[in-house]
Design a protein around this motif. Structure first.
Motif: not given
Lengths: 218, 297
Positions: A116, A118-120, A148-149, A151-152, A173, A177, A180
């Motif tokens: 979860q 928020e990074c890529c 997952n990278c 934005k949702r 994003f 990671c 982050h």
């Protein structure tokens, strides 16, 4: 005696603050624990748990120390000194554990972590492009990086899948990671290790004063 | 006859070779997108304002087509040699463009109509993704570029009727594609011991050791120093110059001899314990020796 009592009062407050801070780290608002657990380097949380107990113990023992200083009884002061020293040792362990853990975050695992946070990628989304991976074997023709990278929306759907595939920076994003997670880990480490260290330094000098007071008793 | 001669003469006039105009445009990557270069695709900026200043074109902007030539290594020169050909669009089909013993190393793919790319773009963020079709098999499909190569690109203005090249841009700079690296080379990110850790560890260890030392010293001083002088039958230290082993305090009602602890070791005299027990007992506190505290019996 007044000095000893005042120092103990201050140390009690500091111990309570350490207790609260360590609870904050242990609760793990940034959901760092799964990643650290996977890499096997979750000592920061071990340090936090020790700090919870030592912080509360400092609080209780310092209150006892105020009572002992007031009563001017040697046996009480001796008990106080010994208990404080034991807690001191444990808190040292906590600080050192938290500080050393920070050095061990593994970059490799972060490439594969799609959680979860928020990074890529590890340093940036380009890590998915540059490095081979199971994901690339399976989906490399269509997607440069996992969704997952992207934005949702609050409904968990990808906000703009076309934009994300071509890499529009507004739809994905871009922070790696590693960056982050490293920043979050630094926050936790500062809390447990550095604040714990400053409490330790204060307690060190306070115990020296208490020892001098002890020799003056009786 | 004259007509035939005139026709012949006209025939013999060298037909001016249709020269392809080179416009002052250079395809460039769309820098604002994160996926601008991958291992087999490239995202270019759209060909706006490149061919709009040309005149005397046999096609209008609704019928002129814009095509793209990605070319690698020798493909640039091969294409330039062949570009005037009327069959240029199918000379090097995509599936065989980069394979075989002597590949052509270029292929052509259609980008769109010239009217799709007006000079002033109605919406920002236009892009063209080379390689969007993936591993395709038609002649002019937009397929993947060879992995790890460094292709250059050129936009063409093509007459849709004759399928010949009317104008072209310059070759772009060669854009190096990524080659896949082994993720093991990402490294562990173990940058060695940070300074903070060293500071904390050393200072805390030193502090703990010093505390332990002082604690032992204090305990040795106070507790061991006190033990040799007896265990608390008298509050406070012994008066060293007061060497009378035993004496009576005369101002009491029922005096009892007082044993001076300085002589306790010698035990050559009767002590409080061996005397018959009296009812009144007293003790002298050197601090408050001028006052006697009586015990209630």
């Amino acid at each position: 005696m007044i000095i000893v009592i005042l120092c103990n009062a201050f140390a009690a407050a500091a111990g309570l603050a350490l207790f609260a801070l360590a609870i904050w780290v242990a609760v793990d608002g940034y959901k760092l624990y799964p990643i650290s657990g996977v890499s096997g380097k979750d000592d920061i949380f071990a340090g936090a748990w020790i700090a919870i107990f030592t912080g509360f113990a400092y609080f209780c023992t310092c209150i006892f120390g105020i009572y002992a200083a007031r009563k001017q009884r040697r046996s009480l002061m001796l008990a106080y000194l010994i208990i404080m020293f034991i807690i001191f040792i444990f808190e040292c362990a906590s600080c050192i554990t938290a500080a050393t853990n920070r050095d061990y975050v593994s970059r490799l695992l972060l490439l594969l972590s799609c959680l979860q946070v928020e990074c890529c990628g590890t340093d940036s989304p380009l890590d998915w492009v540059e490095y081979n991976s199971t994901f690339r074997q399976l989906y490399g023709t269509t997607y440069p990086w996992p969704l997952n990278c992207c934005k949702r929306l609050s409904s968990f759907e990808v906000a703009d899948s076309q934009g994300c595939i071509i890499g529009q920076t507004s739809t994905m994003f871009t922070q790696g990671c590693f960056t982050h997670i490293e920043s979050v880990l630094s926050r936790y480490t500062w809390a447990v290790s550095w604040y714990g260290f400053s409490v330790q330094m204060f307690v060190f000098f306070m115990l020296l004063i208490a020892m001098v007071y002890f020799t003056q008793l009786g | 006859m004259e007509v035939y001669l005139v026709l012949c003469f006209i025939c013999m006039l060298p037909i001016p070779a249709k020269s392809i105009t080179t416009v002052d445009c250079k395809p460039a990557i769309n820098e604002s997108l994160a996926a601008k270069i991958t291992i087999n695709t490239v995202i270019l900026q759209q060909p706006r304002c490149c061919f709009d200043n040309l005149t005397n074109l046999p096609c209008t902007s609704n019928t002129c087509e814009i095509w793209l030539v990605p070319a690698v290594d020798t493909g640039l020169s091969t294409f330039d040699a062949n570009k005037a050909s009327s069959a240029i669009l199918s000379l090097s089909p995509y599936p065989t463009a980069f394979t075989g013993s002597s590949p052509a190393n270029y292929f052509l793919t259609k980008v769109g109509l010239q009217s799709d790319f007006p000079c002033v773009s109605p919406s920002p963020g236009g892009y063209f993704r080379v390689g969007a079709d993936g591993a395709c098999s038609t002649t002019n499909c937009n397929g993947f570029l060879p992995q790890g190569s460094s292709p250059s690109f050129k936009y063409l203005l093509v007459d849709s009727v004759n399928k010949t090249v009317l104008a072209e841009t310059k070759w772009s700079d060669s854009i190096a594609l990524y080659t896949l690296k082994d993720p093991g080379t990402l490294g562990d990110g173990f940058a060695g011991r940070s300074g903070a850790m060293v500071v904390i560890t050393t200072l805390l260890s030193v502090a703990a050791a010093v505390l332990l030392l002082f604690l032992i010293v204090v305990l040795a001083l106070c507790c061991c120093g006190g033990k040799s002088k007896g265990s608390g039958s008298v509050v406070g230290s012994v008066m060293g110059s007061f060497r009378i082993p035993r004496y009576d305090t005369h101002h009491l009602k029922d005096p009892a001899p007082y044993d001076n602890p300085a002589y306790e070791k010698e035990r050559k005299y009767t002590t409080q314990d061996t005397l018959p027990k009296t009812k009144a007992t007293s003790a002298v506190n050197p601090v408050t020796q001028d006052t006697i505290k009586l015990q209630k019996i």
